[in-house]
Motif scaffolding. Structure first.
Motif, short mmCIF file in Angstrom:
data_model
loop_
_atom_site.label_atom_id
_atom_site.label_comp_id
_atom_site.label_asym_id
_atom_site.label_seq_id
_atom_site.Cartn_x
_atom_site.Cartn_y
_atom_site.Cartn_z
N GLU A 42 0.88 -1.15 0.03
CA GLU A 42 0.07 0.21 0.07
C GLU A 42 1.01 1.26 0.13
O GLU A 42 1.84 1.47 0.76
CB GLU A 42 -0.82 0.05 1.25
N GLY A 44 2.41 2.28 -2.95
CA GLY A 44 3.14 1.95 -3.89
C GLY A 44 4.90 2.10 -3.66
O GLY A 44 5.09 2.10 -2.56
N ASP A 74 1.92 0.93 -8.35
CA ASP A 74 1.27 0.09 -7.20
C ASP A 74 1.62 -1.39 -7.83
O ASP A 74 1.32 -2.55 -7.17
CB ASP A 74 -0.09 0.21 -7.16
N LEU A 96 -7.00 -2.30 -8.95
CA LEU A 96 -6.52 -1.31 -8.19
C LEU A 96 -7.57 -0.17 -7.86
O LEU A 96 -7.49 0.64 -6.98
CB LEU A 96 -5.14 -0.74 -8.70
N ARG A 101 -6.28 2.90 -5.27
CA ARG A 101 -4.82 2.84 -5.34
C ARG A 101 -4.45 3.28 -6.80
O ARG A 101 -4.75 2.90 -7.94
CB ARG A 101 -4.44 1.22 -5.22
N PRO A 114 -4.56 4.34 -11.86
CA PRO A 114 -3.48 3.47 -11.47
C PRO A 114 -2.56 3.44 -12.77
O PRO A 114 -2.97 3.26 -13.75
CB PRO A 114 -4.13 2.06 -11.30
#
Length: 361
Positions: A42, A44, A74, A96, A101, A114
């Motif tokens: 988490e 990245g 990520d 993601l 994310r 992402p």
């Protein structure tokens, strides 16, 4: 709670805390391809890439240039299916996005894009069906498998994920991994997908080139009679199989060190030396050799000797790529004969292990 020495015992890229690996295979008769995802923790990771093959198939690699805006990523996707298989990255992007994310591009936490760099190997038709290749669903399955694996999980090697249909010098290739802990306490790991035009085996002895660079040495040289039989069998297989037009070795080198994007770029470039030690020749016009470097940033580089502190990571990254290639070669299961070609494995030729699903006749 896992003891630190236990989590390092995997000798895999997952020894870098927070890094996870997942594989997925294309289903169906005539399918011999798949996707492998290296999932970052988490928040990245700092990432870079170095492409040296003359025929690469990649996606979002320009975003990793240190001159450009993206700071962290990520996930990295390694996939079969040639350029078609790069569609697997869209499944990883969707996964993601659902978890918010990615690069934040709006006021709402769900407003993310992402960035998922990807690279492919050529395995079209290896199982007999040219149209059987990874897609978004394959990528989603691979990233979900990575997420579910947990920290410091064992990494399956051999003919799995992006290495399902891999071939190296006429032998079955596949996925391999290795890791080390440096004197500074920094962990470095590597994951490879070996699918090369060049050979990974010394034609004079049958010893994998890269094994000479392993800390334990190459081990026993195969008996002359075994090697001679292997050479004959491989020549027979090459005659029966159409030469694959495109091939590639892919690698991801990860570390828990704090690196700048420029330093990560140097790690990716130096790691290509590991391919050159283990596969000959490399970086040809029909290769797409590509190396990614990831840094989770959990351990500072030693203060001394200043900028030269990066050297131990550079050296380790190249060594681990070499070791991982040898492990991929040796992990490949018994040889495969089918409509896509005749591909014996190293284990079949030198250790007498046949594939029970595809016995030699």
């Amino acid at each position: 709670m896992t003891h630190p020495q236990e989590v390092r015992a995997r000798d895999a890229i997952t020894d870098v805390s927070g890094v996870r690996v997942g594989h997925a295979r294309v289903a169906g008769v005539g399918a011999l391809s798949g996707t492998t995802v290296v999932l970052a923790p988490e928040g990245g990771v700092v990432a870079a890439v170095d492409v040296r093959g003359g025929g690469p198939g990649t996606r979002e690699t320009d975003a990793l240039d240190p001159r450009n805006v993206v700071q962290r990523i990520d996930a990295v996707v390694l996939t079969g299916g040639s350029a078609y298989g790069l569609d697997a990255a869209s499944g990883v992007m969707a996964w993601l996005e659902e978890r918010r994310r990615g690069v934040r591009v709006g006021p709402d936490p769900s407003h993310v894009v992402p960035v998922v760099p990807a690279a492919c190997v050529f395995d079209l038709g290896r199982g007999g069906d040219f149209s059987a290749r990874p897609d978004a669903a394959t990528g989603r399955a691979a990233v979900a498998a990575a997420d579910a694996s947990g920290d410091h999980a064992r990494v399956e090697t051999g003919a799995v994920g992006a290495g399902t249909g891999a071939v190296v010098g006429g032998l079955r290739g596949g996925v391999g991994t290795a890791s080390t802990v440096l004197e500074s306490g920094i962990t470095v790991g590597a994951l490879v997908v070996v699918n090369a035009v060049g050979s990974a085996v010394d034609p004079a002895t049958g010893v994998p080139y890269g094994s000479w660079f392993d800390s334990g040495g190459p081990g026993p040289v195969p008996p002359a009679a075994v090697h001679e039989a292997a050479v004959r069998r491989l020549a027979e297989a090459r005659t029966a199989s159409a030469p694959p037009p495109l091939n590639t070795t892919l690698a991801v080198v990860a570390t828990d060190a704090v690196l700048t994007r420029a330093q990560a770029q140097k790690v990716a470039g130096t790691a290509h030396d590991g391919i050159a030690r283990a596969v000959r020749p490399v970086h040809l016009m029909n290769d797409g050799d590509t190396v990614f470097a990831l840094a989770t940033g959990r351990r500072e580089l030693p203060e001394e000797p200043g900028p030269l502190a990066l050297n131990e990571i550079l050296a380790a990254g190249a060594d681990l790529v070499t070791r991982a290639i040898v492990r991929a070669l040796r992990a490949a299961p018994g040889g495969l004969r089918g409509p896509g070609g005749d591909f014996p494995s190293y284990r079949e030729l030198y250790e007498g292990e046949a594939n029970p699903e595809n016995p030699r006749r």
